[in-house]
Write a protein that holds these residues in place. Structure first.
Motif, PDB file in Angstrom:
ATOM      1  N   GLU A 105      60.371 -26.026 -61.578  1.00  0.00           N
ATOM      2  CA  GLU A 105      60.569 -24.566 -61.522  1.00  0.00           C
ATOM      3  C   GLU A 105      60.970 -24.043 -60.526  1.00  0.00           C
ATOM      4  OE1 GLU A 105      56.968 -21.538 -60.669  1.00  0.00           O
ATOM      5  OE2 GLU A 105      56.430 -23.330 -60.651  1.00  0.00           O
ATOM      6  N   ILE A 106      62.363 -22.947 -61.584  1.00  0.00           N
ATOM      7  CA  ILE A 106      62.798 -22.557 -60.312  1.00  0.00           C
ATOM      8  C   ILE A 106      62.075 -20.399 -60.061  1.00  0.00           C
ATOM      9  CG2 ILE A 106      65.388 -21.307 -59.806  1.00  0.00           C
ATOM     10  CD1 ILE A 106      66.511 -23.822 -61.596  1.00  0.00           C
ATOM     11  N   ARG A 107      61.862 -20.344 -59.131  1.00  0.00           N
ATOM     12  CA  ARG A 107      60.941 -19.585 -58.172  1.00  0.00           C
ATOM     13  C   ARG A 107      62.710 -17.703 -57.933  1.00  0.00           C
ATOM     14  NH1 ARG A 107      55.433 -20.445 -55.495  1.00  0.00           N
ATOM     15  NH2 ARG A 107      54.314 -21.552 -57.350  1.00  0.00           N
ATOM     16  N   LEU A 108      62.557 -17.325 -58.493  1.00  0.00           N
ATOM     17  CA  LEU A 108      64.405 -16.309 -57.942  1.00  0.00           C
ATOM     18  C   LEU A 108      63.549 -15.209 -57.402  1.00  0.00           C
ATOM     19  CD1 LEU A 108      66.371 -16.457 -61.778  1.00  0.00           C
ATOM     20  CD2 LEU A 108      66.203 -18.530 -59.211  1.00  0.00           C
ATOM     21  N   VAL A 109      64.359 -14.747 -56.218  1.00  0.00           N
ATOM     22  CA  VAL A 109      63.625 -13.821 -55.322  1.00  0.00           C
ATOM     23  C   VAL A 109      64.888 -12.788 -54.503  1.00  0.00           C
ATOM     24  CG1 VAL A 109      62.160 -13.108 -53.111  1.00  0.00           C
ATOM     25  CG2 VAL A 109      61.985 -14.738 -54.034  1.00  0.00           C
ATOM     26  N   ASP A 110      64.872 -11.889 -55.308  1.00  0.00           N
ATOM     27  CA  ASP A 110      66.232 -11.092 -54.449  1.00  0.00           C
ATOM     28  C   ASP A 110      65.547  -9.425 -55.159  1.00  0.00           C
ATOM     29  OD1 ASP A 110      69.654 -11.171 -54.811  1.00  0.00           O
ATOM     30  OD2 ASP A 110      69.027  -9.071 -55.088  1.00  0.00           O
ATOM     31  N   ASN A 111      65.630  -8.531 -53.791  1.00  0.00           N
ATOM     32  CA  ASN A 111      65.529  -7.455 -53.542  1.00  0.00           C
ATOM     33  C   ASN A 111      66.350  -6.642 -54.325  1.00  0.00           C
ATOM     34  OD1 ASN A 111      67.893  -6.833 -51.966  1.00  0.00           O
ATOM     35  ND2 ASN A 111      66.502  -5.921 -50.321  1.00  0.00           N
ATOM     36  N   LEU A 112      67.394  -6.839 -54.995  1.00  0.00           N
ATOM     37  CA  LEU A 112      67.752  -6.112 -56.395  1.00  0.00           C
ATOM     38  C   LEU A 112      68.914  -4.729 -55.397  1.00  0.00           C
ATOM     39  CD1 LEU A 112      65.362  -5.898 -59.282  1.00  0.00           C
ATOM     40  CD2 LEU A 112      67.965  -6.975 -58.910  1.00  0.00           C
TER      41      LEU A 112
ATOM     42  N   MET B 223      60.680 -30.617 -59.096  1.00  0.00           N
ATOM     43  CA  MET B 223      60.671 -30.272 -58.088  1.00  0.00           C
ATOM     44  C   MET B 223      60.534 -28.591 -57.554  1.00  0.00           C
ATOM     45  SD  MET B 223      63.672 -29.910 -55.153  1.00  0.00           S
ATOM     46  CE  MET B 223      63.166 -31.473 -54.272  1.00  0.00           C
ATOM     47  N   LYS B 224      59.695 -28.167 -57.824  1.00  0.00           N
ATOM     48  CA  LYS B 224      59.774 -27.215 -57.514  1.00  0.00           C
ATOM     49  C   LYS B 224      60.448 -26.358 -56.613  1.00  0.00           C
ATOM     50  CE  LYS B 224      55.078 -26.469 -59.690  1.00  0.00           C
ATOM     51  NZ  LYS B 224      53.903 -26.054 -59.342  1.00  0.00           N
ATOM     52  N   ILE B 225      61.572 -25.249 -56.346  1.00  0.00           N
ATOM     53  CA  ILE B 225      62.047 -25.026 -55.712  1.00  0.00           C
ATOM     54  C   ILE B 225      62.434 -23.020 -55.548  1.00  0.00           C
ATOM     55  CG2 ILE B 225      64.099 -26.742 -55.846  1.00  0.00           C
ATOM     56  CD1 ILE B 225      65.788 -24.729 -57.107  1.00  0.00           C
ATOM     57  N   LEU B 226      62.149 -22.521 -54.393  1.00  0.00           N
ATOM     58  CA  LEU B 226      62.270 -20.869 -54.688  1.00  0.00           C
ATOM     59  C   LEU B 226      63.643 -20.712 -54.369  1.00  0.00           C
ATOM     60  CD1 LEU B 226      60.057 -19.049 -53.520  1.00  0.00           C
ATOM     61  CD2 LEU B 226      62.013 -18.209 -52.073  1.00  0.00           C
ATOM     62  N   ILE B 227      64.778 -19.817 -54.340  1.00  0.00           N
ATOM     63  CA  ILE B 227      66.033 -19.260 -53.976  1.00  0.00           C
ATOM     64  C   ILE B 227      65.602 -17.593 -53.012  1.00  0.00           C
ATOM     65  CG2 ILE B 227      67.920 -19.169 -54.451  1.00  0.00           C
ATOM     66  CD1 ILE B 227      67.973 -20.969 -56.958  1.00  0.00           C
ATOM     67  N   THR B 228      65.919 -17.882 -52.118  1.00  0.00           N
ATOM     68  CA  THR B 228      66.248 -16.359 -52.052  1.00  0.00           C
ATOM     69  C   THR B 228      67.517 -15.996 -51.917  1.00  0.00           C
ATOM     70  OG1 THR B 228      66.658 -16.639 -49.872  1.00  0.00           O
ATOM     71  CG2 THR B 228      64.496 -16.567 -50.132  1.00  0.00           C
TER      72      THR B 228
ATOM     73  N   SER C 185      53.378 -15.655 -50.439  1.00  0.00           N
ATOM     74  CA  SER C 185      52.351 -15.879 -51.530  1.00  0.00           C
ATOM     75  C   SER C 185      53.278 -16.718 -52.633  1.00  0.00           C
ATOM     76  CB  SER C 185      51.843 -14.742 -52.308  1.00  0.00           C
ATOM     77  OG  SER C 185      52.564 -14.058 -52.650  1.00  0.00           O
ATOM     78  N   LEU C 186      54.263 -15.872 -52.955  1.00  0.00           N
ATOM     79  CA  LEU C 186      56.135 -16.874 -53.881  1.00  0.00           C
ATOM     80  C   LEU C 186      56.075 -18.101 -52.760  1.00  0.00           C
ATOM     81  CD1 LEU C 186      58.160 -13.443 -54.250  1.00  0.00           C
ATOM     82  CD2 LEU C 186      55.600 -14.331 -55.773  1.00  0.00           C
ATOM     83  N   VAL C 187      56.276 -18.738 -51.317  1.00  0.00           N
ATOM     84  CA  VAL C 187      56.670 -19.270 -51.590  1.00  0.00           C
ATOM     85  C   VAL C 187      55.884 -20.843 -51.438  1.00  0.00           C
ATOM     86  CG1 VAL C 187      57.442 -20.544 -49.272  1.00  0.00           C
ATOM     87  CG2 VAL C 187      58.347 -18.121 -49.881  1.00  0.00           C
ATOM     88  N   ILE C 188      53.959 -20.197 -51.221  1.00  0.00           N
ATOM     89  CA  ILE C 188      53.746 -21.238 -51.588  1.00  0.00           C
ATOM     90  C   ILE C 188      53.366 -21.794 -52.849  1.00  0.00           C
ATOM     91  CG2 ILE C 188      51.311 -21.934 -51.873  1.00  0.00           C
ATOM     92  CD1 ILE C 188      52.226 -20.870 -48.915  1.00  0.00           C
ATOM     93  N   GLY C 189      53.186 -23.833 -53.133  1.00  0.00           N
ATOM     94  CA  GLY C 189      53.677 -24.299 -53.961  1.00  0.00           C
ATOM     95  C   GLY C 189      54.421 -25.044 -54.026  1.00  0.00           C
ATOM     96  N   VAL C 190      56.369 -24.467 -53.893  1.00  0.00           N
ATOM     97  CA  VAL C 190      57.191 -25.181 -53.751  1.00  0.00           C
ATOM     98  C   VAL C 190      58.034 -26.112 -52.260  1.00  0.00           C
ATOM     99  CG1 VAL C 190      57.918 -22.836 -55.124  1.00  0.00           C
ATOM    100  CG2 VAL C 190      58.618 -23.604 -52.404  1.00  0.00           C
TER     101      VAL C 190
ATOM    102  N   PHE D 117      61.280 -15.222 -61.864  1.00  0.00           N
ATOM    103  CA  PHE D 117      62.353 -13.701 -61.275  1.00  0.00           C
ATOM    104  C   PHE D 117      60.840 -12.787 -60.190  1.00  0.00           C
ATOM    105  CE2 PHE D 117      63.403  -9.362 -60.166  1.00  0.00           C
ATOM    106  CZ  PHE D 117      64.436 -10.125 -59.239  1.00  0.00           C
ATOM    107  N   PHE D 118      60.623 -12.398 -59.104  1.00  0.00           N
ATOM    108  CA  PHE D 118      60.778 -11.575 -58.414  1.00  0.00           C
ATOM    109  C   PHE D 118      61.444 -10.553 -57.672  1.00  0.00           C
ATOM    110  CE2 PHE D 118      58.856 -15.284 -58.832  1.00  0.00           C
ATOM    111  CZ  PHE D 118      56.700 -15.220 -59.247  1.00  0.00           C
ATOM    112  N   GLU D 119      61.009  -9.605 -58.191  1.00  0.00           N
ATOM    113  CA  GLU D 119      62.108  -8.605 -56.636  1.00  0.00           C
ATOM    114  C   GLU D 119      61.088  -8.120 -55.088  1.00  0.00           C
ATOM    115  OE1 GLU D 119      63.486  -3.660 -57.181  1.00  0.00           O
ATOM    116  OE2 GLU D 119      62.069  -4.671 -58.955  1.00  0.00           O
ATOM    117  N   CYS D 120      61.088  -8.516 -54.793  1.00  0.00           N
ATOM    118  CA  CYS D 120      60.941  -8.810 -53.306  1.00  0.00           C
ATOM    119  C   CYS D 120      61.620  -8.847 -52.123  1.00  0.00           C
ATOM    120  CB  CYS D 120      59.619  -9.829 -53.286  1.00  0.00           C
ATOM    121  SG  CYS D 120      59.222 -10.247 -51.651  1.00  0.00           S
ATOM    122  N   ASP D 121      61.519  -7.868 -51.177  1.00  0.00           N
ATOM    123  CA  ASP D 121      62.486  -8.326 -50.472  1.00  0.00           C
ATOM    124  C   ASP D 121      62.044  -9.535 -49.533  1.00  0.00           C
ATOM    125  OD1 ASP D 121      63.277  -7.632 -47.163  1.00  0.00           O
ATOM    126  OD2 ASP D 121      64.013  -6.623 -48.479  1.00  0.00           O
ATOM    127  N   ILE D 122      62.844 -10.342 -48.408  1.00  0.00           N
ATOM    128  CA  ILE D 122      61.896 -11.242 -47.648  1.00  0.00           C
ATOM    129  C   ILE D 122      61.265 -10.796 -46.126  1.00  0.00           C
ATOM    130  CG2 ILE D 122      64.088 -13.040 -48.307  1.00  0.00           C
ATOM    131  CD1 ILE D 122      65.356 -12.779 -45.485  1.00  0.00           C
TER     132      ILE D 122
END
Length: 307
Positions: free
Chosen positions: A27-34, A1-6, A65-70, A53-58
């Protein structure tokens, strides 16, 4: 399973990502705007786990594009300080409601499962122990934070009812306990921080004898893991609460470690919210066992702070 966490580096997110094992997820995609600069949450992550890790605001356009595929999104990003939310309700609505709707639309269009953490604060003042069956007309959110979470709930429930979206909503109690990205504006953690530095415990003047629902950080992580392991839940909403405690019980427990502490009563724009208790029986019926308690949580947090 591939997951994304905001909001992956926050209080709950950081605890979750440090709890995973190599075999848990592909896979675990980490999204945070720091915005809170919790860089420490990424230190010493578990080895042999595929993190990105992706420095990104939701709210950013690139987020989709970060969500696609999870396979699943754990949507923890939010403005969470209920008291401060009174000062900027527009920003709270923008992040907690509008961005959540956007994420839900992305998930619905791509057959992605969505986890949404709401709050027991949507109940407001209640005379009896409340359950998930509490009528909408009886809910009484008393801050822009709680109101934004309730409006987001209503949208998600509507999409689930139309079978457009596979989602689950947890109405979570006030979080306590240790994580790398822990925050200190909620009751238990704030009081522990104040105690560690010999400050008075600042308590809302109407709140000393109030009873409220609390959720331990380990119980929170375990509850999210259950969401990720299941294809479907019977109900859209569950109360996820370790236990209900009075504020005086929490203060007395801290004073057992620091008996010289004083309490300073302060005013708050949302201090009219009265005592309430929340039932967790529905989630327990799903086979979940709550293990955290606020007393050990206080002991561990004070020990971490050198008390």
């Amino acid at each position: 399973m591939k997951i994304l966490i905001t909001g992956a580096l926050g209080h709950i997110g950081s605890k979750f990502i440090h709890s995973v094992r190599p075999s848990d997820f592909e896979e675990i995609r980490l999204v945070d705007n720091l915005s809170t600069q919790r860089y420490v949450s990424m230190f010493n992550l578990p080895e042999d786990v595929k993190f990105s890790f992706f420095e990104c605001d939701i709210r950013d356009r690139v987020f989709e594009s970060l969500v696609i595929g999870v396979d699943a999104v754990v949507h923890l990003a939010a403005i969470t300080d209920a008291e401060s939310s009174v000062k900027d309700p527009d920003s709270v609505s923008d992040v907690n409601l509008k961005a959540t709707i956007k994420i839900a639309e992305i998930c619905a269009s791509n057959n992605i499962k969505l986890f949404f953490p709401s709050t027991t604060s949507v109940y407001g003042s209640q005379d009896n122990i409340v359950t998930e069956q509490c009528l909408r007309t009886d809910l009484a959110p008393q801050s822009p934070y709680a109101e934004s979470k309730l409006l987001a709930e209503e949208y998600l429930i509507e999409q689930r009812a139309k079978q457009r979206l596979n989602c689950v909503i947890y109405r979570m109690g006030t979080i306590f306990g240790i994580s790398k990205g822990m925050r200190f504006h909620t009751a238990v953690n704030k009081f522990c921080w104040q105690a560690a530095f010999n400050y008075p415990l600042t308590v809302w003047s109407s709140a000393v004898n109030q009873k409220r629902p609390y959720l331990g950080i380990d119980d929170a992580v375990s509850a999210i893991q259950i969401f990720l392991k299941r294809d479907q839940f019977k109900f859209p909403i569950y109360n996820v609460v370790s236990e209900n405690y009075s504020l005086s019980d929490i203060i007395n427990q801290i004073k057992m470690k620091k008996p010289e502490l004083t309490v300073e009563l302060v005013n708050s724009p949302i201090m009219n919210q009265l005592s309430y208790e929340v039932s967790n029986k529905l989630f327990v019926s799903e086979g979940f066992e709550f293990k955290d308690n606020v007393y050990s949580g206080i002991t561990d947090t004070l020990l971490m702070l050198g008390v």
